[in-house]
Design a protein around this motif. Structure first.
Motif, mmCIF file in Angstrom:
data_model
loop_
_atom_site.group_PDB
_atom_site.id
_atom_site.type_symbol
_atom_site.label_atom_id
_atom_site.label_comp_id
_atom_site.label_asym_id
_atom_site.label_seq_id
_atom_site.Cartn_x
_atom_site.Cartn_y
_atom_site.Cartn_z
ATOM 1 N N THR A 352 -2.491 -2.134 16.234
ATOM 2 C CA THR A 352 -1.238 -1.454 16.553
ATOM 3 C C THR A 352 -0.319 -1.436 15.343
ATOM 4 N N THR A 353 -0.247 -2.562 14.637
ATOM 5 C CA THR A 353 0.586 -2.619 13.437
ATOM 6 C C THR A 353 0.097 -1.621 12.400
ATOM 7 N N GLY A 354 -1.212 -1.498 12.239
ATOM 8 C CA GLY A 354 -1.760 -0.538 11.282
ATOM 9 C C GLY A 354 -1.375 0.888 11.617
ATOM 10 N N VAL A 355 -1.432 1.245 12.898
ATOM 11 C CA VAL A 355 -1.045 2.599 13.307
ATOM 12 C C VAL A 355 0.448 2.812 13.083
ATOM 13 N N ILE A 356 1.265 1.839 13.467
ATOM 14 C CA ILE A 356 2.714 1.955 13.277
ATOM 15 C C ILE A 356 3.044 2.127 11.797
ATOM 16 N N ALA A 357 2.340 1.397 10.941
ATOM 17 C CA ALA A 357 2.596 1.490 9.499
ATOM 18 C C ALA A 357 2.442 2.921 9.003
ATOM 19 N N ALA A 358 1.437 3.619 9.521
ATOM 20 C CA ALA A 358 1.173 4.987 9.070
ATOM 21 C C ALA A 358 2.175 5.993 9.607
ATOM 22 N N MET A 359 2.977 5.594 10.574
ATOM 23 C CA MET A 359 3.978 6.515 11.111
ATOM 24 C C MET A 359 5.172 6.690 10.173
ATOM 25 N N TYR A 360 5.339 5.802 9.199
ATOM 26 C CA TYR A 360 6.494 5.870 8.306
ATOM 27 C C TYR A 360 6.443 7.049 7.344
ATOM 28 N N ASP A 361 5.240 7.555 7.070
ATOM 29 C CA ASP A 361 5.106 8.622 6.088
ATOM 30 C C ASP A 361 3.921 9.501 6.481
ATOM 31 N N GLU A 362 4.186 10.785 6.670
ATOM 32 C CA GLU A 362 3.121 11.684 7.115
ATOM 33 C C GLU A 362 1.976 11.797 6.118
ATOM 34 N N SER A 363 2.219 11.408 4.864
ATOM 35 C CA SER A 363 1.127 11.451 3.885
ATOM 36 C C SER A 363 0.052 10.405 4.198
ATOM 37 N N ALA A 364 0.370 9.452 5.085
ATOM 38 C CA ALA A 364 -0.604 8.429 5.461
ATOM 39 C C ALA A 364 -1.454 8.841 6.660
#
Length: 539
Positions: A352-364
């Motif tokens: 869940t943390t990994g998915v949330i991390a990628a929400m900060y920047d659409e380039s991820a």
């Protein structure tokens, strides 16, 4: 355990990239979910605001510097080589307790890169990347001091100070690497009483570690104190007014400075703004909605891509969310290998943390699709684990930066806790799940972290008006996951001289993320002092 914070710089691209949440507890504020600051008590119903929050206003400090603080305002900075080409470093002192200035000091690390020219020097431009807990010096050296537009760097000395308790400034330390590994893997969607007890135990262990490390400092890492430290630095730099760019939690820090010293406000940019009038619980609930908004954007994009493991053309965002939640539930019961040298597997919390991390920047988003595909189809959790480690600032040797420790220390001091007991969380879970079917339950339980903090909070929710301040530019992104757009609207409305600049897009914060419209408006303000027109919107 996830908690939200702001983005950190990327040395690969020269642009800020996703920021990562913090440990078990939401970041109040700017990060996952801030526990940053709130005015109502923990027993207030989620979603409501108290009368105190609506009426309390941050009171400016006297214009004259108290005589007891004269030694601090009169000190001299001794600049030395940092070991990073072009940068100088120094150490400044501030009172540990501003109410008792003769009761001991705290030493704060400062760095600068002098104006390069051409053009007349405007002054110093202080930068802060947010968190709370993000290293401003790291941000300066890796991004702002080399990646801000050349005309800005030409006319400003680029300056950063790590706030008290952060990175190079007497950092708070709570758990060693192995204990943090255990903490970050704790189940934040407890299914029974045993798992609830384990979760509470993890929060208590974390809090006790922080209290044992810095029992005195832990009482004096508030945002108000950090803002007062910035005024000492302003004076030591020889500037009559403070020029500042703050992102995410850095907007709360900058707005607090403006509220305390409105007459000393120069050119302030508050990007990815927070609303200081909200309680910790309301902030956490708003942030949960923000991550759901970001996930909906990701879901719509994902099903248009050939490598989306969560659905294909015609799959609705709601179904994408259900598919992801089903995957999380599977990991809750049966973690998968992650190729980790320390033997960690990928369970629900780290995924869940990994998915949330990628929400900060659409380039991820592309990286996230690859990581999900590997995990869902090949039982390879290494990609999601890497995203989670980046969020927590865990290095390959198993060491963590102090980001998560400082994040909790500041947030739990700035506001009363979101919840006092597990029973309160259980009653609030449905409202969080309504805000986000995918992330709501975990973010609700993560909000319990400050209930066990060893130091009582000193802050309350309040409005910041900063009457008499020069124009202050507040930047909001319409689909920002960590600092929802309406927070920027609220802060701009509170500030007597606030000017809202809107970015219609995805990701956390806007300056330096690819919009020439946003960048031009902010650069013009920093270089000429001319704020954007009322209601200006950019894409």
């Amino acid at each position: 355990m996830h908690a939200l914070r702001s983005p950190r710089p990327s040395t690969r691209t020269g642009h800020r990239r996703r920021r990562h949440p913090t440990g078990l507890g939401l970041l109040a504020l700017a990060a996952l979910l801030v526990p940053a600051c709130s005015a109502q008590g923990a027993s207030t119903a989620a979603g409501s605001t108290s009368t105190a929050a609506a009426e309390a206003v941050l009171t400016p400090l006297p214009k004259a510097t108290p005589s007891a603080l004269a030694p601090y305002y009169g000190q001299r900075l001794s600049w030395r080589d940092c070991g990073v080409p072009g940068f100088q470093c120094a150490t400044m002192k501030a009172p540990l307790d501003y109410a008792k200035p003769d009761g001991g000091d705290v030493r704060l690390a400062v760095a600068r890169k002098k104006a390069t020219g051409p053009g007349k020097r405007i002054g110093s431009l202080l930068v802060n990347p947010g968190g709370p807990g993000g290293s401003a010096i790291g941000y300066l050296q890796q991004y702002a001091g080399v990646g801000y537009p050349a005309p800005v760097r030409a006319r400003y000395d680029m300056v950063a100070v790590d706030p008290r308790g952060v990175a190079r400034s007497e950092p708070v330390e709570c758990l060693n690497g192995p204990k943090m590994d255990a903490y970050t893997q704790t189940d934040v969607t407890p299914d029974d009483q045993r798992e609830k007890t384990e979760l509470v135990g993890a929060f208590k262990t974390f809090a006790e570690g922080c209290g044992a490390d810095a029992p005195k400092l832990l009482r004096h890492v508030s945002t108000v104190e950090a803002a007062r430290d910035m005024d000492i630095l302003r004076a030591l730099l020889g500037d009559r007014k403070l020029h500042y760019v703050g992102a995410s939690y850095g907007t709360f820090l900058g707005a607090t400075y403006a509220g305390l010293y409105p007459q000393r406000v120069g050119r302030l940019v508050l990007d990815g703004a927070m609303d200081p009038s909200l309680s910790a619980r309301r902030m956490n609930l708003d942030q949960t909605k923000g991550f759901e908004t970001a996930f909906q954007s990701f879901a719509k994009d994902c099903v248009r891509q050939s490598d989306c493991p969560l659905g294909g053309p015609g799959t609705t965002p709601a179904q994408v969310g259900r598919n992801l939640k089903a995957f999380f539930d599977r990991l809750d019961a049966h973690p998968i290998p992650a190729g980790d040298a320390d033997g960690r597997t990928l369970g629900e919390s780290l995924a869940t943390t990994g998915v949330i991390a990628a929400m900060y920047d659409e380039s991820a988003w592309g990286e996230l699709r690859e990581a999900l595909t590997a995990a869902m189809k090949r039982d390879d959790g290494s990609g999601l684990l890497a995203l989670s480690d980046s969020y927590y600032e865990r290095d390959p040797d198993g060491r963590y930066s102090n980001l998560m420790f400082a994040n909790a220390a500041v947030n739990c001091l700035d506001l009363p806790p979101s919840f006092d007991t597990p029973d309160q969380v259980a009653k609030a879970v449905p409202s969080f799940e309504e805000a986000s079917p995918v992330f709501g339950e975990g973010l609700a339980w993560s909000s319990l972290n400050c209930a066990y903090w060893p130091v009582a909070p000193t802050g309350e929710p309040h409005r910041i008006e900063a009457k008499g301040a020069a124009p202050i530019v507040v930047v909001g992104t319409t689909r920002d996951p960590a600092t929802p757009y309406r927070w920027a609207q609220a802060l701009a409305g509170q500030l007597a001289s606030g000017r809202l600049l809107t970015y219609e897009g995805d990701g956390h914060t806007a300056y330096g993320r690819g919009s020439s419209c946003i960048d031009t408006a902010i650069d013009t303000y920093l270089l000429r002092g001319t704020p954007p027109a009322e209601g200006k919107r950019c894409t």
